[in-house]
Design a protein around this motif. Structure first.
Motif, PDB file in Angstrom:
ATOM      1  N   SER A   1       0.865  -1.062  -0.086  1.00 23.27           N
ATOM      2  CA  SER A   1      -0.211   0.051  -0.004  1.00 23.27           C
ATOM      3  C   SER A   1       1.015   1.338  -0.258  1.00 23.27           C
ATOM      4  O   SER A   1       0.475   2.108  -0.770  1.00 23.27           O
ATOM      5  N   TYR A   2       2.023   1.167   0.702  1.00 26.14           N
ATOM      6  CA  TYR A   2       2.567   2.575   1.025  1.00 26.14           C
ATOM      7  C   TYR A   2       3.527   2.501  -0.336  1.00 26.14           C
ATOM      8  O   TYR A   2       4.150   3.773  -0.529  1.00 26.14           O
ATOM      9  N   TYR A   3       3.977   1.482  -0.888  1.00 26.01           N
ATOM     10  CA  TYR A   3       4.949   1.623  -2.160  1.00 26.01           C
ATOM     11  C   TYR A   3       3.895   2.452  -3.165  1.00 26.01           C
ATOM     12  O   TYR A   3       4.464   3.281  -3.937  1.00 26.01           O
ATOM     13  N   PHE A   4       2.947   2.118  -3.395  1.00 22.52           N
ATOM     14  CA  PHE A   4       1.851   2.835  -4.446  1.00 22.52           C
ATOM     15  C   PHE A   4       1.484   4.172  -3.933  1.00 22.52           C
ATOM     16  O   PHE A   4       1.372   4.892  -4.691  1.00 22.52           O
ATOM     17  N   ILE A   5       1.348   4.370  -2.350  1.00 24.55           N
ATOM     18  CA  ILE A   5       1.117   5.641  -1.996  1.00 24.55           C
ATOM     19  C   ILE A   5       2.158   6.459  -2.570  1.00 24.55           C
ATOM     20  O   ILE A   5       2.275   7.736  -2.734  1.00 24.55           O
ATOM     21  N   LEU A   6       3.651   6.180  -1.895  1.00 24.37           N
ATOM     22  CA  LEU A   6       4.627   7.083  -2.244  1.00 24.37           C
ATOM     23  C   LEU A   6       5.077   7.393  -3.855  1.00 24.37           C
ATOM     24  O   LEU A   6       5.294   8.422  -4.107  1.00 24.37           O
ATOM     25  N   ARG A   7       4.570   6.295  -4.672  1.00 24.41           N
ATOM     26  CA  ARG A   7       4.651   6.687  -6.167  1.00 24.41           C
ATOM     27  C   ARG A   7       3.735   7.639  -6.495  1.00 24.41           C
ATOM     28  O   ARG A   7       3.864   8.588  -7.200  1.00 24.41           O
ATOM     29  N   THR A   8       2.572   7.495  -5.743  1.00 22.07           N
ATOM     30  CA  THR A   8       1.384   8.578  -6.163  1.00 22.07           C
ATOM     31  C   THR A   8       1.861   9.919  -5.430  1.00 22.07           C
ATOM     32  O   THR A   8       1.657  10.820  -6.393  1.00 22.07           O
ATOM     33  N   ILE A   9       2.142  10.112  -4.560  1.00 22.37           N
ATOM     34  CA  ILE A   9       2.708  11.332  -3.983  1.00 22.37           C
ATOM     35  C   ILE A   9       4.022  12.118  -4.633  1.00 22.37           C
ATOM     36  O   ILE A   9       3.992  13.280  -5.017  1.00 22.37           O
ATOM     37  N   HIS A  10       4.689  11.139  -5.277  1.00 24.40           N
ATOM     38  CA  HIS A  10       5.818  11.438  -5.997  1.00 24.40           C
ATOM     39  C   HIS A  10       5.419  12.296  -7.447  1.00 24.40           C
ATOM     40  O   HIS A  10       6.086  13.215  -7.874  1.00 24.40           O
ATOM     41  N   ARG A  11       4.297  11.490  -7.971  1.00 25.12           N
ATOM     42  CA  ARG A  11       3.789  12.217  -8.970  1.00 25.12           C
ATOM     43  C   ARG A  11       2.994  13.519  -9.025  1.00 25.12           C
ATOM     44  O   ARG A  11       2.620  14.176  -9.742  1.00 25.12           O
ATOM     45  N   MET A  12       2.842  13.783  -7.605  1.00 24.51           N
ATOM     46  CA  MET A  12       1.856  15.053  -7.297  1.00 24.51           C
ATOM     47  C   MET A  12       2.497  16.433  -7.512  1.00 24.51           C
ATOM     48  O   MET A  12       3.613  16.641  -7.351  1.00 24.51           O
ATOM     49  N   ASN A  13       1.986  17.205  -8.250  1.00 25.54           N
ATOM     50  CA  ASN A  13       2.587  18.629  -8.622  1.00 25.54           C
ATOM     51  C   ASN A  13       2.238  19.572  -7.506  1.00 25.54           C
ATOM     52  O   ASN A  13       3.120  20.754  -7.327  1.00 25.54           O
ATOM     53  N   SER A  14       0.895  19.207  -6.676  1.00 22.43           N
ATOM     54  CA  SER A  14       0.786  20.266  -5.522  1.00 22.43           C
ATOM     55  C   SER A  14       1.555  20.128  -4.330  1.00 22.43           C
ATOM     56  O   SER A  14       1.527  18.947  -3.772  1.00 22.43           O
ATOM     57  N   ALA A  15       2.391  21.157  -3.747  1.00 19.93           N
ATOM     58  CA  ALA A  15       3.148  20.809  -2.372  1.00 19.93           C
ATOM     59  C   ALA A  15       2.113  20.601  -1.435  1.00 19.93           C
ATOM     60  O   ALA A  15       2.446  19.753  -0.476  1.00 19.93           O
ATOM     61  N   GLU A  16       0.823  21.182  -1.437  1.00 18.77           N
ATOM     62  CA  GLU A  16      -0.142  21.448  -0.460  1.00 18.77           C
ATOM     63  C   GLU A  16      -0.687  19.754  -0.615  1.00 18.77           C
ATOM     64  O   GLU A  16      -0.999  19.058   0.590  1.00 18.77           O
ATOM     65  N   GLY A  17      -0.891  19.238  -1.757  1.00 23.75           N
ATOM     66  CA  GLY A  17      -1.584  17.773  -2.084  1.00 23.75           C
ATOM     67  C   GLY A  17      -0.382  16.781  -1.072  1.00 23.75           C
ATOM     68  O   GLY A  17      -0.775  15.835  -0.425  1.00 23.75           O
TER      69      GLY A  17
ATOM     70  N   LYS B   1       1.797  17.471   1.012  1.00 20.86           N
ATOM     71  CA  LYS B   1       1.968  17.731   2.682  1.00 20.86           C
ATOM     72  C   LYS B   1       0.512  16.928   3.321  1.00 20.86           C
ATOM     73  O   LYS B   1       0.656  16.284   4.259  1.00 20.86           O
ATOM     74  N   LYS B   2      -0.485  17.006   2.542  1.00 23.67           N
ATOM     75  CA  LYS B   2      -1.885  16.529   3.114  1.00 23.67           C
ATOM     76  C   LYS B   2      -1.677  14.692   3.167  1.00 23.67           C
ATOM     77  O   LYS B   2      -2.061  14.297   3.984  1.00 23.67           O
ATOM     78  N   ALA B   3      -1.146  14.276   1.951  1.00 20.95           N
ATOM     79  CA  ALA B   3      -1.024  12.996   1.894  1.00 20.95           C
ATOM     80  C   ALA B   3       0.148  12.385   2.962  1.00 20.95           C
ATOM     81  O   ALA B   3      -0.337  11.402   3.612  1.00 20.95           O
ATOM     82  N   PHE B   4       1.097  13.107   3.153  1.00 21.02           N
ATOM     83  CA  PHE B   4       2.130  12.685   4.217  1.00 21.02           C
ATOM     84  C   PHE B   4       1.415  12.565   5.612  1.00 21.02           C
ATOM     85  O   PHE B   4       1.673  11.991   6.443  1.00 21.02           O
ATOM     86  N   ALA B   5       0.544  13.800   5.657  1.00 16.75           N
ATOM     87  CA  ALA B   5      -0.177  13.763   6.924  1.00 16.75           C
ATOM     88  C   ALA B   5      -0.970  12.670   7.245  1.00 16.75           C
ATOM     89  O   ALA B   5      -1.298  12.127   8.469  1.00 16.75           O
ATOM     90  N   THR B   6      -1.663  12.154   6.181  1.00 14.11           N
ATOM     91  CA  THR B   6      -2.650  11.149   6.590  1.00 14.11           C
ATOM     92  C   THR B   6      -1.984   9.802   6.804  1.00 14.11           C
ATOM     93  O   THR B   6      -2.564   9.171   7.463  1.00 14.11           O
ATOM     94  N   CYS B   7      -0.640   9.612   6.226  1.00 14.22           N
ATOM     95  CA  CYS B   7       0.110   8.518   6.409  1.00 14.22           C
ATOM     96  C   CYS B   7       0.921   8.371   7.750  1.00 14.22           C
ATOM     97  O   CYS B   7       1.289   7.344   8.168  1.00 14.22           O
ATOM     98  N   SER B   8       1.510   9.540   8.165  1.00 12.83           N
ATOM     99  CA  SER B   8       2.441   9.479   9.263  1.00 12.83           C
ATOM    100  C   SER B   8       1.827   9.051  10.496  1.00 12.83           C
ATOM    101  O   SER B   8       2.618   8.277  11.122  1.00 12.83           O
ATOM    102  N   SER B   9       0.652   9.475  10.918  1.00  8.93           N
ATOM    103  CA  SER B   9       0.115   8.891  12.213  1.00  8.93           C
ATOM    104  C   SER B   9       0.083   7.478  12.152  1.00  8.93           C
ATOM    105  O   SER B   9       0.583   6.606  13.129  1.00  8.93           O
ATOM    106  N   HIS B  10      -0.433   6.812  10.894  1.00  5.08           N
ATOM    107  CA  HIS B  10      -0.599   5.194  10.844  1.00  5.08           C
ATOM    108  C   HIS B  10       0.881   4.654  10.914  1.00  5.08           C
ATOM    109  O   HIS B  10       0.822   3.673  11.720  1.00  5.08           O
TER     110      HIS B  10
END
Length: 247
Positions: free
Chosen positions: A148-164, A166-175
């Motif tokens: 799950s986190y492999y595909f999540i990191l790939r998706t985050i890497h492709r994001m152009n928005s810095a806010e996006g 940040k939000k994705a990392f915040a969603t995953c960091s606590s878990h």
């Protein structure tokens, strides 16, 4: 979290207050069953949460359909079922061993490895079986979490928005924080050889993942909440101001 704590903490506190550190065989079996069932369920619930985050980040538009109420109910039921299988498997076997040595458990609750040390029979075959079951119990959730986190990191890497991002990392960091705390302690307890274990170390690690981690869970997950973070920052600022006033 509450049930997990209630299976251990009330008895431990009562023993501390009364000074009577005793537990009957049926009570020990019930406590062991609840603990093993809840811990096993927690392994799979954390994997389900990783899958939920994968769906939310990698397939946000399809998330309401892919993670509808029926799917969530199926995942939660499956986690509890697998955890209860663990409890029904380990508890009866552990409690049927003959205990002809001292009945003093060097622990603060009836954990399987601590109880096994009291047996006068050969438990090596059962310990190997328990080790293989724990490997399986850890391997399946860890595979799901890692994938799950492999595909999540790939998706985050492709994001152009810095806010996006940040939000994705915040969603995953606590878990991920909870996963590292819980799985790390479980690997030490059930998968490392006996030469690495001492009663003192075992108790310390058990306190860590049976009491501290469940207590910290609400705090870890609530740090994503803006109101909680605002209140925490306000409290820290008030502490700094108070210290400066005293000086």
């Amino acid at each position: 979290v509450t049930i997990f704590l209630n299976s251990i903490v009330p008895k431990m506190l009562m023993d501390q207050i009364t000074g009577v550190n005793k537990i009957s065989v049926p009570e020990c079996g019930i406590q062991m069953f609840l603990y093993v069932t809840l811990a096993g369920s927690e392994f799979f619930l954390l994997a389900s949460m990783a899958y939920d985050r994968y769906m939310a980040i990698c397939h946000p538009l399809h998330y309401p359909v892919l993670m509808n109420h029926r799917v969530c109910l199926f995942l939660a039921s499956g986690c509890w079922f697998l955890g209860s299988v663990d409890g029904f498997l380990f508890t009866p076997i552990t409690m049927t061993f003959p205990f002809c040595r001292s009945r003093e458990i060097h622990h603060f609750f009836c954990e399987v490895p601590a109880v096994l040390k009291l047996s006068c029979s050969d438990t090596s075959l059962y310990e190997i079986f328990m080790y293989l079951c724990c490997v399986l119990m850890l391997l399946i959730p860890v595979t799901i979490i890692s994938g799950s986190y492999y595909f999540i990191l790939r998706t985050i890497h492709r994001m152009n928005s810095a806010e996006g991002r940040k939000k994705a990392f915040a969603t995953c960091s606590s878990h991920m924080t909870v996963v590292i705390l819980f799985y790390g302690a479980a690997i030490y307890t059930y998968m490392l050889p006996n030469s690495y274990h001492t009663p003192e170390k075992d108790m310390m690690v058990s306190v860590f993942y049976t009491i501290l981690t469940p207590v910290l869970n609400p705090l870890i997950y609530s740090l994503r909440n803006k109101d909680v973070m605002g209140a925490l920052k306000k409290m820290l600022n008030m502490g700094i101001v108070f210290q400066e006033t005293i000086k």
